[in-house]
Design an enzyme around this catalytic site. Structure first.
Site, PDB file in Angstrom:
ATOM      1  N   CYS A  15       0.425   0.297   4.216  1.00  0.00           N
ATOM      2  CA  CYS A  15       0.555  -0.499   3.703  1.00  0.00           C
ATOM      3  C   CYS A  15       0.506  -2.186   4.770  1.00  0.00           C
ATOM      4  O   CYS A  15      -0.051  -3.457   5.127  1.00  0.00           O
ATOM      5  CB  CYS A  15      -0.231  -1.206   2.430  1.00  0.00           C
ATOM      6  SG  CYS A  15      -1.205   0.112   1.893  1.00  0.00           S
TER       7      CYS A  15
ATOM      8  N   GLU B  58      -4.562  -4.453  -5.666  1.00  0.00           N
ATOM      9  CA  GLU B  58      -3.631  -3.894  -6.157  1.00  0.00           C
ATOM     10  C   GLU B  58      -1.994  -4.125  -5.988  1.00  0.00           C
ATOM     11  O   GLU B  58      -2.005  -3.693  -4.450  1.00  0.00           O
ATOM     12  CB  GLU B  58      -4.043  -2.360  -6.138  1.00  0.00           C
ATOM     13  CG  GLU B  58      -3.213  -1.362  -7.143  1.00  0.00           C
ATOM     14  CD  GLU B  58      -2.755  -1.571  -8.055  1.00  0.00           C
ATOM     15  OE1 GLU B  58      -4.133  -1.752  -8.998  1.00  0.00           O
ATOM     16  OE2 GLU B  58      -2.057  -1.698  -8.795  1.00  0.00           O
TER      17      GLU B  58
ATOM     18  N   LYS C 184      -3.095 -11.020  -1.767  1.00  0.00           N
ATOM     19  CA  LYS C 184      -2.674  -9.911  -1.586  1.00  0.00           C
ATOM     20  C   LYS C 184      -1.773  -9.913  -0.133  1.00  0.00           C
ATOM     21  O   LYS C 184      -0.467  -9.093  -0.465  1.00  0.00           O
ATOM     22  CB  LYS C 184      -3.825  -8.985  -1.540  1.00  0.00           C
ATOM     23  CG  LYS C 184      -3.700  -7.586  -1.731  1.00  0.00           C
ATOM     24  CD  LYS C 184      -2.317  -6.930  -2.238  1.00  0.00           C
ATOM     25  CE  LYS C 184      -1.851  -5.739  -1.445  1.00  0.00           C
ATOM     26  NZ  LYS C 184      -0.899  -4.740  -2.470  1.00  0.00           N
TER      27      LYS C 184
HETATM   28  P1  NAD Z   1      -6.412   6.733   0.861  1.00  0.00           P
HETATM   29  O1  NAD Z   1      -6.286   6.651   2.342  1.00  0.00           O
HETATM   30  O2  NAD Z   1      -5.210   7.508  -0.189  1.00  0.00           O
HETATM   31  O3  NAD Z   1      -7.694   6.767  -0.364  1.00  0.00           O
HETATM   32  C1  NAD Z   1      -8.671   6.175  -0.013  1.00  0.00           C
HETATM   33  C2  NAD Z   1     -10.218   7.747  -0.121  1.00  0.00           C
HETATM   34  O4  NAD Z   1     -10.901   6.811  -0.176  1.00  0.00           O
HETATM   35  C3  NAD Z   1      -9.593   8.609   0.748  1.00  0.00           C
HETATM   36  O5  NAD Z   1      -9.499   9.421   0.209  1.00  0.00           O
HETATM   37  C4  NAD Z   1     -11.593   8.917   1.308  1.00  0.00           C
HETATM   38  O6  NAD Z   1     -11.979  10.201   1.664  1.00  0.00           O
HETATM   39  C5  NAD Z   1     -11.591   8.221   0.405  1.00  0.00           C
HETATM   40  N1  NAD Z   1     -12.693   7.326   0.619  1.00  0.00           N
HETATM   41  C6  NAD Z   1     -13.672   6.741   2.283  1.00  0.00           C
HETATM   42  N2  NAD Z   1     -14.889   6.066   2.194  1.00  0.00           N
HETATM   43  C7  NAD Z   1     -15.133   7.089   1.392  1.00  0.00           C
HETATM   44  C8  NAD Z   1     -16.446   7.081   0.858  1.00  0.00           C
HETATM   45  N3  NAD Z   1     -17.569   6.316   0.513  1.00  0.00           N
HETATM   46  N4  NAD Z   1     -16.998   6.744  -0.844  1.00  0.00           N
HETATM   47  C9  NAD Z   1     -15.741   8.148  -1.757  1.00  0.00           C
HETATM   48  N5  NAD Z   1     -14.732   8.240  -0.829  1.00  0.00           N
HETATM   49  C10 NAD Z   1     -14.127   7.772  -0.055  1.00  0.00           C
HETATM   50  O7  NAD Z   1      -5.356   5.031   0.558  1.00  0.00           O
HETATM   51  P2  NAD Z   1      -5.209   3.918  -0.370  1.00  0.00           P
HETATM   52  O8  NAD Z   1      -3.893   4.089   0.006  1.00  0.00           O
HETATM   53  O9  NAD Z   1      -5.783   4.345  -2.299  1.00  0.00           O
HETATM   54  O10 NAD Z   1      -5.476   2.640  -0.422  1.00  0.00           O
HETATM   55  C11 NAD Z   1      -6.856   2.739  -0.326  1.00  0.00           C
HETATM   56  C12 NAD Z   1      -7.022   0.879  -0.769  1.00  0.00           C
HETATM   57  O11 NAD Z   1      -5.814  -0.148  -1.497  1.00  0.00           O
HETATM   58  C13 NAD Z   1      -6.495   0.136   0.877  1.00  0.00           C
HETATM   59  O12 NAD Z   1      -7.294  -1.277   0.988  1.00  0.00           O
HETATM   60  C14 NAD Z   1      -5.097  -0.011   1.284  1.00  0.00           C
HETATM   61  O13 NAD Z   1      -4.476  -1.354   1.982  1.00  0.00           O
HETATM   62  C15 NAD Z   1      -4.950  -0.827  -1.072  1.00  0.00           C
HETATM   63  N6  NAD Z   1      -3.773  -0.127  -1.065  1.00  0.00           N
HETATM   64  C16 NAD Z   1      -2.855   0.738  -1.380  1.00  0.00           C
HETATM   65  C17 NAD Z   1      -1.662   0.996  -2.323  1.00  0.00           C
HETATM   66  C18 NAD Z   1      -0.906   2.811  -1.821  1.00  0.00           C
HETATM   67  O14 NAD Z   1       0.051   2.131  -2.104  1.00  0.00           O
HETATM   68  N7  NAD Z   1      -0.729   3.314  -1.112  1.00  0.00           N
HETATM   69  C19 NAD Z   1      -1.167  -0.589  -2.311  1.00  0.00           C
HETATM   70  C20 NAD Z   1      -2.282  -1.096  -2.924  1.00  0.00           C
HETATM   71  C21 NAD Z   1      -2.843  -1.515  -1.852  1.00  0.00           C
HETATM   72  C1  UGA Z   2       4.072  -2.240  -0.294  1.00  0.00           C
HETATM   73  C2  UGA Z   2       4.575  -3.158  -1.920  1.00  0.00           C
HETATM   74  O1  UGA Z   2       5.299  -3.374  -2.072  1.00  0.00           O
HETATM   75  C3  UGA Z   2       3.125  -2.853  -3.130  1.00  0.00           C
HETATM   76  O2  UGA Z   2       3.679  -4.480  -4.004  1.00  0.00           O
HETATM   77  C4  UGA Z   2       2.031  -3.218  -2.644  1.00  0.00           C
HETATM   78  O3  UGA Z   2       0.930  -2.553  -3.193  1.00  0.00           O
HETATM   79  C5  UGA Z   2       2.217  -1.993  -1.564  1.00  0.00           C
HETATM   80  O4  UGA Z   2       2.337  -2.104  -0.297  1.00  0.00           O
HETATM   81  C6  UGA Z   2       0.405  -1.867  -0.603  1.00  0.00           C
HETATM   82  O5  UGA Z   2      -0.710  -3.000  -0.772  1.00  0.00           O
HETATM   83  O6  UGA Z   2      -0.235  -0.550  -0.478  1.00  0.00           O
HETATM   84  P1  UGA Z   2       4.309   0.560  -0.949  1.00  0.00           P
HETATM   85  O7  UGA Z   2       4.295   0.777   0.787  1.00  0.00           O
HETATM   86  O8  UGA Z   2       4.313   1.559  -1.667  1.00  0.00           O
HETATM   87  O9  UGA Z   2       4.708  -0.663  -1.417  1.00  0.00           O
HETATM   88  O10 UGA Z   2       6.318   0.892  -0.952  1.00  0.00           O
HETATM   89  P2  UGA Z   2       7.726  -0.343  -0.577  1.00  0.00           P
HETATM   90  O11 UGA Z   2       8.702   0.164  -1.960  1.00  0.00           O
HETATM   91  O12 UGA Z   2       7.097  -2.062  -0.734  1.00  0.00           O
HETATM   92  O13 UGA Z   2       8.393  -0.145   0.570  1.00  0.00           O
HETATM   93  C7  UGA Z   2       8.116   0.068   1.790  1.00  0.00           C
HETATM   94  C8  UGA Z   2       8.499   0.306   3.420  1.00  0.00           C
HETATM   95  O14 UGA Z   2       9.689  -0.901   2.845  1.00  0.00           O
HETATM   96  C9  UGA Z   2       9.406   1.394   3.058  1.00  0.00           C
HETATM   97  O15 UGA Z   2       9.503   1.985   4.417  1.00  0.00           O
HETATM   98  C10 UGA Z   2      10.614   1.118   2.464  1.00  0.00           C
HETATM   99  O16 UGA Z   2      11.331   2.022   2.325  1.00  0.00           O
HETATM  100  C11 UGA Z   2      10.817  -0.090   3.047  1.00  0.00           C
HETATM  101  N1  UGA Z   2      11.705  -0.783   1.915  1.00  0.00           N
HETATM  102  C12 UGA Z   2      11.668  -2.225   1.246  1.00  0.00           C
HETATM  103  C13 UGA Z   2      12.921  -1.532   3.338  1.00  0.00           C
HETATM  104  O17 UGA Z   2      13.419  -1.130   4.188  1.00  0.00           O
HETATM  105  N2  UGA Z   2      13.413  -2.142   2.781  1.00  0.00           N
HETATM  106  C14 UGA Z   2      13.790  -2.379   1.251  1.00  0.00           C
HETATM  107  O18 UGA Z   2      14.811  -3.434   0.547  1.00  0.00           O
HETATM  108  C15 UGA Z   2      12.930  -2.176   0.346  1.00  0.00           C
END
Ligand code: NAD
Ligand code: UGA
Length: 546
Positions: free
Chosen positions: A293, A178, A237
């Site tokens: 992340c 994602e 990713k």
């Molecule tokens: P999160 O902590 O918000 O959500 C994960 C959820 O999974 C929690 O609510 C937890 O209770 C649940 N969970 C854990 N084990 C479980 C199980 N066995 N059965 C059911 N539920 C279970 O995490 P997130 O931010 O959504 O991130 C999830 C993944 O996606 C990570 O690998 C992260 O790196 C990736 N990712 C996150 C973002 C982001 O913006 N947060 C963006 C891209 C990718």
């Molecule tokens: C980031 C990536 O942008 C997503 O594409 C990815 O899916 C996600 O991580 C993930 O894998 O979790 P996110 O962490 O939600 O998304 O937020 P960003 O907008 O990327 O910002 C990350 C951090 O960098 C923040 O603290 C932001 O303030 C900082 N940032 C961003 C800077 O300091 N300068 C910039 O120019 C941009």
């Protein structure tokens, strides 16, 4: 694996699982999407008016898909069609997994804090436990999709785990990372730059990839759906996040040169960014990157390189994280140095705690390290204000830096002016719009038009009784949506959190309440230095002079 998908189970109702499930359900009314989570409170909130995460327009999509709606489309304008609910949130993983023909894994994958690879490798405990549940309950033929960000080779690892629990049972494993960003999750999901699907390059692997592609094709142009091998998808990713973070560390390293020389880092970023080969995004200098992340994904890439016997590559990428740490430390020491290296008895207000604007997510908040360093100087009070965050989330995040000596000095406020009252310094830690001085905004005057109204990707009329999404008009009946009981605990806890639409702070009012000399430290490049100086502030920044 060639049959159409009818039932998707999403494991993990977090920042990725919840919004992804909602958008898939919106565009695939014929698919039943069930989101499973172990966390009962999270599931309760997804089933209530108080979603556990703040994302612009998410509540509207959830209402349409979870509660049902009448639909009038562009072509069929005046004939409403009933749309039945097709999005469900549950803790009953066994029942959901047993029905699913596709399972999306969206659980958390943090960095390991112990043992081999501590601080770099991914802690797969949660992910593995979820895979084991899938192995136990899923039907033969289920397609298992990695949405979590996982180490390279995880698809292979999942296959081995499934084989160990259910030998000989056919399953296909896909990687589908994602790329959404918090704060713009719905927009990113509705209009993704690309959808990446990695599979085993076997006939059944390709069929599984096509089945997933057809789910996305309901709203994503086919040209944006890329099918690759699983390893490339998993690595792509990590590389995307590493490259975005690398740009931030690069510009932050330049901000240090600007501080020594008087050059302006914004001018340099603007000039470099005008070169189309470089581009303007992710060149905003500041305290660095926070969030759950970037740090962990770079650590994972570093560990991969180490494991492959490539220490130079590992060192190269680990520098991105080191520079990020150094920038925060540099900023906190700047604050101390500017205040005559004596914070004893002084009040420091921290504006912003979430890792960036438009989110209430406190994970890897940039404020924590700044506060840790400031607390070593025994200030009288650290006063934190972030209307988007729950105070319990702020305190939980700070826990590792608190002890018996400093705990009493840290307070969370729900009012910016109280937080800054009698403060000696204000430290701006995130880039939320309310803290910004937008060009043309008169200092000291609240301008509700400039309040942080998030951009809506679609219109919402009359308290969302009618919602327009990508050319379709949904009317939903408020009676179908859950209503809170009078003693709803989430109503109580969200009272302290405000909303994402917040009035801009009045800097003149803040100045009025502060002690002299009034210091403002801008960790995000949101303040107008000369306007602040007119209000009697002494301002220090990271590489900026205007
Ligand atoms: P999160 O902590 O918000 O959500 C994960 C959820 O999974 C929690 O609510 C937890 O209770 C649940 N969970 C854990 N084990 C479980 C199980 N066995 N059965 C059911 N539920 C279970 O995490 P997130 O931010 O959504 O991130 C999830 C993944 O996606 C990570 O690998 C992260 O790196 C990736 N990712 C996150 C973002 C982001 O913006 N947060 C963006 C891209 C990718
Ligand atoms: C980031 C990536 O942008 C997503 O594409 C990815 O899916 C996600 O991580 C993930 O894998 O979790 P996110 O962490 O939600 O998304 O937020 P960003 O907008 O990327 O910002 C990350 C951090 O960098 C923040 O603290 C932001 O303030 C900082 N940032 C961003 C800077 O300091 N300068 C910039 O120019 C941009």
């Amino acid at each position: 694996f060639g049959t159409p998908v009818r039932h998707i189970a999403v494991v993990g109702a977090g920042y990725v699982g919840g919004p992804t499930a909602a958008v898939i359900a919106l565009h695939n009314p014929h698919i039943r999407v069930e989101v499973l989570d172990k966390d009962q409170r999270r599931v309760r909130r997804w089933n209530s008016p108080h979603l556990p995460i703040h994302e612009s327009s998410l509540i509207d999509i959830v209402r349409v898909t979870r509660d049902g709606a009448s639909l009038s489309s562009r072509d069929n304008s005046n004939v409403p069609t009933d749309r039945l609910p097709n999005l469900f949130f549950t803790t009953d993983s066994q029942a959901s997994l047993a029905k699913a023909d596709m399972v999306m894994m969206a659980v958390n994958t943090p960095t390991k804090t112990f043992g081999i690879g501590a601080g770099r490798a991914t802690n797969m405990t949660t992910f593995d436990a979820a895979v084991k549940e899938v192995a136990l309950y899923a039907r033969p033929g289920t397609i298992i999709v990695e949405k979590s960000t996982v180490p390279c080779g995880t698809a292979q690892r999942v296959r081995q785990m499934l084989d160990a629990v259910r030998p000989g049972t056919p399953f296909e494993i896909l990687s589908n990372p994602e790329f959404l960003s918090e704060g713009s999750a719905v927009r990113n999901l509705l209009h993704p730059d690309r959808v990446l699907i990695g599979s085993a390059k076997t006939p059944s692997g390709r069929r599984a990839a096509d089945a997933l592609a057809s789910v996305y094709a309901a709203w994503v142009p086919r040209s944006r759906i890329l099918e690759v091998d699983a390893w490339s998808s998993e690595l792509a990713k990590l590389v995307s996040n590493a490259m975005l973070a690398q740009r931030i560390s690069s510009i932050n390293s330049i901000s240090a040169i600007c501080d020594r020389t008087g050059a302006d880092v914004d001018e340099i970023a603007r000039s470099a960014g005008l070169d189309p080969r470089i581009g303007p995004q992710f060149l905003k200098a500041g305290l660095g990157f926070g969030g759950s992340c970037f740090r962990k994904d770079i650590a994972s890439l570093t560990y991969l390189a180490e494991s492959l016997g490539l220490p130079e590559v590992a060192h190269y990428w680990s520098q991105v994280n080191s520079m990020n740490d150094w920038q925060r430390d540099r900023f906190a020491h700047k604050v101390i140095h500017r205040m005559e290296e004596n914070l004893v008895g002084k009040k420091i207000a921290i504006l912003g705690f979430a890792f960036k604007k438009n989110t209430g997510d406190t994970r890897e908040s940039l404020a924590v390290d700044v506060i840790r360093v400031l607390l070593q100087e025994r200030p009288g009070e650290i006063a934190i204000f972030d209307p988007c965050c729950l105070s319990e989330d702020i305190m939980r995040e700070l826990e590792p830096v608190l002890d018996a000596n400093n705990r009493e000095r840290v307070h969370v406020y729900t009012d910016a002016y109280q937080a800054c009252e009698q403060a000696n310094a204000v430290v701006v830690v995130n880039d939320s719009d309310p803290f910004k001085q937008a060009p043309g905004r008169k200092l000291g005057k609240s301008n509700s038009k400039n309040a942080s109204t998030e951009q809506q990707p679609f219109e919402t009329n009359d308290m969302a009784k009618e919602i327009h999404i990508d050319g379709s008009r949904f009317s939903y009946h408020p009676t179908q949506s859950p209503i809170c009981a009078e003693d709803c605990p989430d109503c109580q806890s969200t009272k302290s959190r405000g909303t994402m639409s917040i009035e801009p702070v009045e800097w003149a009012r803040i100045a009025y309440g502060m002690k002299e000399p009034r210091w403002a430290f801008d960790g995000r490049g949101v303040l107008d230095v000369s306007e602040m100086e007119k209000l009697g502030f002494r301002v220090d920044t990271l590489g900026r002079h205007t």
